[in-house]
Design a protein around this motif. Sequence first.
Motif, PDB file in Angstrom:
ATOM      1  N   ALA A 135       0.841  -1.206   0.000  1.00 20.34           N
ATOM      2  CA  ALA A 135       0.000   0.000   0.000  1.00 20.34           C
ATOM      3  C   ALA A 135       0.874   1.253   0.000  1.00 20.34           C
ATOM      4  CB  ALA A 135      -0.929  -0.007   1.209  1.00 20.34           C
ATOM      5  N   GLU A 136       1.947   1.233   0.785  1.00 20.44           N
ATOM      6  CA  GLU A 136       2.844   2.386   0.861  1.00 20.44           C
ATOM      7  C   GLU A 136       3.666   2.530  -0.419  1.00 20.44           C
ATOM      8  OE1 GLU A 136       4.994   1.667   4.465  1.00 20.44           O
ATOM      9  OE2 GLU A 136       3.372   2.392   5.746  1.00 20.44           O
ATOM     10  N   GLU A 137       4.066   1.408  -0.999  1.00 24.12           N
ATOM     11  CA  GLU A 137       4.841   1.441  -2.246  1.00 24.12           C
ATOM     12  C   GLU A 137       4.013   1.993  -3.405  1.00 24.12           C
ATOM     13  OE1 GLU A 137       6.092  -2.529  -2.989  1.00 24.12           O
ATOM     14  OE2 GLU A 137       7.321  -2.658  -1.170  1.00 24.12           O
ATOM     15  N   THR A 138       2.755   1.578  -3.467  1.00 21.61           N
ATOM     16  CA  THR A 138       1.906   1.926  -4.609  1.00 21.61           C
ATOM     17  C   THR A 138       1.132   3.222  -4.404  1.00 21.61           C
ATOM     18  OG1 THR A 138       0.067   0.613  -3.743  1.00 21.61           O
ATOM     19  CG2 THR A 138       1.616  -0.496  -5.234  1.00 21.61           C
ATOM     20  N   GLY A 139       1.009   3.658  -3.139  1.00 13.29           N
ATOM     21  CA  GLY A 139       0.221   4.849  -2.843  1.00 13.29           C
ATOM     22  C   GLY A 139      -1.277   4.593  -2.887  1.00 13.29           C
ATOM     23  N   LYS A 140      -1.673   3.328  -2.872  1.00 13.27           N
ATOM     24  CA  LYS A 140      -3.091   2.984  -2.916  1.00 13.27           C
ATOM     25  C   LYS A 140      -3.659   2.862  -1.502  1.00 13.27           C
ATOM     26  CE  LYS A 140      -3.388   3.256  -7.183  1.00 13.27           C
ATOM     27  NZ  LYS A 140      -4.199   4.346  -7.760  1.00 13.27           N
ATOM     28  N   LYS A 141      -4.898   3.245  -1.367  1.00  8.51           N
ATOM     29  CA  LYS A 141      -5.547   3.166  -0.053  1.00  8.51           C
ATOM     30  C   LYS A 141      -5.941   1.724   0.244  1.00  8.51           C
ATOM     31  CE  LYS A 141      -7.306   7.891  -0.093  1.00  8.51           C
ATOM     32  NZ  LYS A 141      -6.223   8.405   0.755  1.00  8.51           N
ATOM     33  N   LEU A 142      -5.817   1.374   1.524  1.00 11.00           N
ATOM     34  CA  LEU A 142      -6.157   0.033   1.996  1.00 11.00           C
ATOM     35  C   LEU A 142      -6.914   0.169   3.302  1.00 11.00           C
ATOM     36  CD1 LEU A 142      -5.823  -3.113   2.088  1.00 11.00           C
ATOM     37  CD2 LEU A 142      -3.610  -2.705   3.236  1.00 11.00           C
ATOM     38  N   THR A 143      -8.041  -0.530   3.405  1.00 10.68           N
ATOM     39  CA  THR A 143      -8.784  -0.559   4.663  1.00 10.68           C
ATOM     40  C   THR A 143      -9.304  -1.965   4.888  1.00 10.68           C
ATOM     41  OG1 THR A 143     -10.411   0.645   6.001  1.00 10.68           O
ATOM     42  CG2 THR A 143     -11.102  -0.002   3.783  1.00 10.68           C
ATOM     43  N   ILE A 144      -9.704  -2.236   6.125  1.00  8.47           N
ATOM     44  CA  ILE A 144     -10.165  -3.570   6.514  1.00  8.47           C
ATOM     45  C   ILE A 144     -11.592  -3.469   7.041  1.00  8.47           C
ATOM     46  CG2 ILE A 144      -9.636  -5.637   7.867  1.00  8.47           C
ATOM     47  CD1 ILE A 144      -7.453  -4.755   5.814  1.00  8.47           C
ATOM     48  N   GLY A 145     -12.414  -4.475   6.740  1.00  9.26           N
ATOM     49  CA  GLY A 145     -13.844  -4.411   7.000  1.00  9.26           C
ATOM     50  C   GLY A 145     -14.283  -4.672   8.422  1.00  9.26           C
ATOM     51  N   TYR A 146     -13.883  -3.822   9.344  1.00  8.29           N
ATOM     52  CA  TYR A 146     -14.349  -3.922  10.732  1.00  8.29           C
ATOM     53  C   TYR A 146     -15.597  -3.054  10.906  1.00  8.29           C
ATOM     54  CZ  TYR A 146     -10.221  -6.546  12.176  1.00  8.29           C
ATOM     55  OH  TYR A 146      -9.270  -7.521  12.319  1.00  8.29           O
ATOM     56  N   ASN A 147     -16.720  -3.585  10.468  1.00  8.82           N
ATOM     57  CA  ASN A 147     -17.959  -2.791  10.409  1.00  8.82           C
ATOM     58  C   ASN A 147     -18.554  -2.464  11.772  1.00  8.82           C
ATOM     59  OD1 ASN A 147     -18.556  -5.818   9.726  1.00  8.82           O
ATOM     60  ND2 ASN A 147     -20.394  -5.080  10.794  1.00  8.82           N
ATOM     61  N   ASN A 148     -18.164  -3.190  12.829  1.00 14.14           N
ATOM     62  CA  ASN A 148     -18.753  -2.913  14.140  1.00 14.14           C
ATOM     63  C   ASN A 148     -18.320  -1.565  14.721  1.00 14.14           C
ATOM     64  OD1 ASN A 148     -20.431  -5.344  15.090  1.00 14.14           O
ATOM     65  ND2 ASN A 148     -18.599  -6.282  14.216  1.00 14.14           N
ATOM     66  N   ARG A 149     -17.283  -0.979  14.181  1.00 12.49           N
ATOM     67  CA  ARG A 149     -16.907   0.379  14.584  1.00 12.49           C
ATOM     68  C   ARG A 149     -17.995   1.391  14.219  1.00 12.49           C
ATOM     69  NH1 ARG A 149     -10.697   2.080  13.327  1.00 12.49           N
ATOM     70  NH2 ARG A 149      -9.603   0.183  13.980  1.00 12.49           N
ATOM     71  N   PHE A 150     -18.845   1.026  13.264  1.00 14.91           N
ATOM     72  CA  PHE A 150     -19.783   1.988  12.694  1.00 14.91           C
ATOM     73  C   PHE A 150     -21.194   1.853  13.256  1.00 14.91           C
ATOM     74  CE2 PHE A 150     -16.259   1.210   9.890  1.00 14.91           C
ATOM     75  CZ  PHE A 150     -15.856   2.487   9.521  1.00 14.91           C
ATOM     76  N   ARG A 151     -21.387   0.979  14.231  1.00 13.38           N
ATOM     77  CA  ARG A 151     -22.671   0.904  14.920  1.00 13.38           C
ATOM     78  C   ARG A 151     -22.898   2.182  15.721  1.00 13.38           C
ATOM     79  NH1 ARG A 151     -20.852  -4.244  17.751  1.00 13.38           N
ATOM     80  NH2 ARG A 151     -21.182  -2.880  19.526  1.00 13.38           N
ATOM     81  N   GLN A 152     -24.167   2.469  16.027  1.00 12.42           N
ATOM     82  CA  GLN A 152     -24.474   3.683  16.778  1.00 12.42           C
ATOM     83  C   GLN A 152     -23.828   3.683  18.160  1.00 12.42           C
ATOM     84  OE1 GLN A 152     -28.445   5.621  16.553  1.00 12.42           O
ATOM     85  NE2 GLN A 152     -29.066   3.757  15.493  1.00 12.42           N
ATOM     86  N   ASP A 153     -23.873   2.536  18.857  1.00 21.27           N
ATOM     87  CA  ASP A 153     -23.280   2.501  20.192  1.00 21.27           C
ATOM     88  C   ASP A 153     -21.766   2.670  20.128  1.00 21.27           C
ATOM     89  OD1 ASP A 153     -22.982   0.005  18.987  1.00 21.27           O
ATOM     90  OD2 ASP A 153     -23.309  -1.129  20.831  1.00 21.27           O
ATOM     91  N   ASP A 210     -24.812   0.223  10.200  1.00 22.99           N
ATOM     92  CA  ASP A 210     -23.368   0.218  10.384  1.00 22.99           C
ATOM     93  C   ASP A 210     -22.638  -0.061   9.072  1.00 22.99           C
ATOM     94  OD1 ASP A 210     -24.390  -2.368  10.443  1.00 22.99           O
ATOM     95  OD2 ASP A 210     -22.796  -3.138  11.703  1.00 22.99           O
ATOM     96  N   THR A 211     -23.140  -1.007   8.284  1.00 21.09           N
ATOM     97  CA  THR A 211     -22.450  -1.336   7.043  1.00 21.09           C
ATOM     98  C   THR A 211     -22.609  -0.233   5.997  1.00 21.09           C
ATOM     99  OG1 THR A 211     -24.372  -2.628   6.342  1.00 21.09           O
ATOM    100  CG2 THR A 211     -22.584  -3.817   7.416  1.00 21.09           C
ATOM    101  N   ASP A 212     -23.781   0.416   5.963  1.00 22.15           N
ATOM    102  CA  ASP A 212     -23.965   1.535   5.030  1.00 22.15           C
ATOM    103  C   ASP A 212     -23.002   2.674   5.364  1.00 22.15           C
ATOM    104  OD1 ASP A 212     -25.946   0.180   3.706  1.00 22.15           O
ATOM    105  OD2 ASP A 212     -27.602   1.363   4.519  1.00 22.15           O
ATOM    106  N   LEU A 213     -22.867   2.977   6.667  1.00 17.22           N
ATOM    107  CA  LEU A 213     -21.962   4.040   7.087  1.00 17.22           C
ATOM    108  C   LEU A 213     -20.517   3.666   6.782  1.00 17.22           C
ATOM    109  CD1 LEU A 213     -21.430   6.741   8.509  1.00 17.22           C
ATOM    110  CD2 LEU A 213     -21.455   5.511  10.697  1.00 17.22           C
ATOM    111  N   GLU A 214     -20.166   2.422   7.061  1.00 19.44           N
ATOM    112  CA  GLU A 214     -18.799   1.953   6.796  1.00 19.44           C
ATOM    113  C   GLU A 214     -18.426   2.142   5.321  1.00 19.44           C
ATOM    114  OE1 GLU A 214     -16.217  -2.189   7.157  1.00 19.44           O
ATOM    115  OE2 GLU A 214     -18.381  -2.268   6.881  1.00 19.44           O
ATOM    116  N   ILE A 215     -19.293   1.656   4.429  1.00 17.74           N
ATOM    117  CA  ILE A 215     -18.999   1.726   3.001  1.00 17.74           C
ATOM    118  C   ILE A 215     -19.020   3.173   2.511  1.00 17.74           C
ATOM    119  CG2 ILE A 215     -19.748   1.004   0.715  1.00 17.74           C
ATOM    120  CD1 ILE A 215     -18.562  -1.260   2.425  1.00 17.74           C
ATOM    121  N   ARG A 216     -19.967   3.974   3.005  1.00 15.18           N
ATOM    122  CA  ARG A 216     -20.043   5.377   2.575  1.00 15.18           C
ATOM    123  C   ARG A 216     -18.781   6.143   2.973  1.00 15.18           C
ATOM    124  NH1 ARG A 216     -21.450  10.051   4.907  1.00 15.18           N
ATOM    125  NH2 ARG A 216     -22.484   9.131   6.738  1.00 15.18           N
ATOM    126  N   LEU A 217     -18.317   5.954   4.212  1.00 19.77           N
ATOM    127  CA  LEU A 217     -17.126   6.671   4.660  1.00 19.77           C
ATOM    128  C   LEU A 217     -15.879   6.202   3.918  1.00 19.77           C
ATOM    129  CD1 LEU A 217     -17.736   6.989   8.516  1.00 19.77           C
ATOM    130  CD2 LEU A 217     -18.066   8.720   6.735  1.00 19.77           C
TER     131      LEU A 217
END
Length: 359
Positions: A115-133, A311-318
């Motif tokens: 990711a650092e070599e290519t300058g491409k963005k990388l993220t991991i699907g931890y969708n529980n961060r995006f719940r309201q609580d 949570d998943t809609d917010l995750e993907i939108r962000l």
Amino acid sequence: MKTLKVAIIGCGGIANGKHFPSLKKLEQVEMVAFCDTDQKKAKIASEKYGTSDAKVYKDYKELLTDSTIDVVHVCTPNISHAEISIAAMRAGKHVMCEKPMAKTSEEAERMIDVAEETGKKLTIGYNNRFRQDSQYLRKVTQRGDLGEVYYAKAHAIRRRAVPTWGVFLDEEKQGGGPLIDIGTHALDLTLWMMDNYKPKSVMGSTFHKLGKHKDAANAWGPWDPDKFTVEDSAFGFITMENGATIVLESSWALNSLDVDEAKCSLSGTKGGADMKDGLRINGEEFGKLYTTNVELDNTGVAFYEGESESDTDLEIRLWVDSLLNDTEPTVKPREALVVTQILEAIYESAKTGKAVYFD
């Protein structure tokens, strides 16, 4: 504004339950390519979610030769997360990879290097961060309301909910059982709330006890004990560099009524919080103890239950917003790497009976 052309590699349960529906809601996204080793799955997904000229592939390497694709979502078994993500970034694509980041920490580190070599963005699907609580509690901890969080629990306990489909029970392809499957969510959530990614040592235990039983009262039907090659429960005791301690508990099958999944409990110098019965904040004020139950819904008017983004809609939108605006994604790859390192250390400690120390 630019329209992102997205390809999905792996058209199984997580893609259909999360990625496809959430991506479809975004006006600046077009799903233009679908890939699965079972090409029938890819074709069905393409017809339901893709553009009129969307392409279907069986080999992800062929998909990556399409220079018009901007983003790839990797929704395959754990064993291929790193391989596909690395190939996609080297082919000029940004990558969202499902959790866990990789089967091993070595693979996860290679993903970050590329990711650092290519300058491409990388993220991991931890969708529980995006719940309201989770979103609310994160604001509480970031503001310092709990003070220094020095003790926490990461909860991922199922009584009898062993996934019997796909490769979940295959240690070679998944790298483990409930620890790497759902324990990873609970640990990510806990570390994020604590904003602490510096582990010092780990002790771990794994068990394969109930997985040997036949005709289990399982949520998805009985499993085949002969194919159940991963642990059915795992536990970790994690000490951070600053002395903070985390207890991680995970199971697909455990004789316990204390069932919670993708939740955490936090104890700090000013207050505490947990997700055990809704979101509760506790502390001491004016010589008295208090407990606050946070109301997270927007109800209060008859016949109106409020509107909130899932949570998943917010995750993907962000995630899409971070690509369009060239900002950091919410789930940073180095944070996900630490989760993988700790999980790996729990497995290693369980095998050796010794603590694993970090440099």
